[in-house]
Scaffold this motif. Sequence first.
Motif, short mmCIF file in Angstrom:
data_model
loop_
_atom_site.label_atom_id
_atom_site.label_comp_id
_atom_site.label_asym_id
_atom_site.label_seq_id
_atom_site.Cartn_x
_atom_site.Cartn_y
_atom_site.Cartn_z
N SER A 130 23.07 64.13 -2.56
CA SER A 130 22.07 63.53 -3.61
C SER A 130 21.78 62.12 -3.86
O SER A 130 20.88 61.51 -3.60
N THR A 131 23.08 61.47 -3.95
CA THR A 131 23.11 60.13 -4.07
C THR A 131 22.54 59.10 -3.08
O THR A 131 21.66 58.44 -3.34
N ILE A 132 22.99 59.44 -1.91
CA ILE A 132 22.49 58.77 -0.60
C ILE A 132 21.12 59.15 -0.32
O ILE A 132 20.30 58.26 0.00
N ALA A 186 30.88 58.53 4.95
CA ALA A 186 30.29 58.39 3.70
C ALA A 186 31.50 58.23 2.64
O ALA A 186 31.42 58.38 1.36
N SER A 187 32.82 57.86 3.10
CA SER A 187 33.97 57.66 2.24
C SER A 187 33.87 56.18 1.69
O SER A 187 34.55 56.03 0.65
N GLN A 188 32.82 55.41 1.94
CA GLN A 188 32.89 54.14 1.49
C GLN A 188 31.89 54.03 0.51
O GLN A 188 31.35 55.14 -0.01
N ASP A 189 31.63 52.91 -0.38
CA ASP A 189 30.44 52.96 -1.29
C ASP A 189 29.34 53.30 -0.86
O ASP A 189 28.82 53.38 0.22
N LYS A 198 23.50 51.68 4.20
CA LYS A 198 23.37 50.51 5.19
C LYS A 198 23.54 51.29 6.75
O LYS A 198 22.76 51.24 7.74
N ASN A 199 24.50 51.95 6.73
CA ASN A 199 25.17 52.64 7.85
C ASN A 199 23.87 53.49 8.62
O ASN A 199 23.58 53.69 9.83
N ILE A 200 23.24 54.47 7.58
CA ILE A 200 22.31 55.30 7.94
C ILE A 200 21.15 54.58 8.34
O ILE A 200 20.44 54.89 9.30
#
Length: 171
Positions: A20-22, A154-157, A163-165
């Motif tokens: 949800s957040t991402i 997704a363990s990072q902020d 940005k990776n996506i």
Amino acid sequence: MTSDTGVAIVIMGVSGVGKSTIGKMLAKSLNGCFIDADDYHPQFNKDEDRIPWIETLRDALIARSVNGGTVILGCSALKESYREILRHADARYVRGSYMCSVKFVLLEVGAGILGARLEKRAAEGQHFMPAKLLESQLDLLQIDEAEGILRVDASQDPQTTLKNIQTLIGS
């Protein structure tokens, strides 16, 4: 869904990975809309037959991507059979080919971090899934490399994950 009807990206993974957040962040960055699969769950039971629920999500992808719209769906999509139904949001999709305009991004997080996230959410009253069911979700996750699912740590902020996506999808 065809090239002139829009873009659909499914942010997938087990509970606690940040769908949800991402998903909301990605939708905002792409000037699109976000659909949270949890909002479409029948309230009477979140664990029974999921096929009608997945079909409803597929229909929502179709409806929200008309006229060139961009839609991001946050959905566990743990089983290949569920993803197969969602791929049918693309009218040109040929069963089993995995080639379609519906893209999948798997958010991956270690079990320890997931457990801590779920416990925190439960304590805050923000999530229906108890941490003790995490193991069963991890066991259900079926990924065939032939599907071409994009994988993101997704363990990072959340900003780094976003940005990776964006890099992977070319936006």
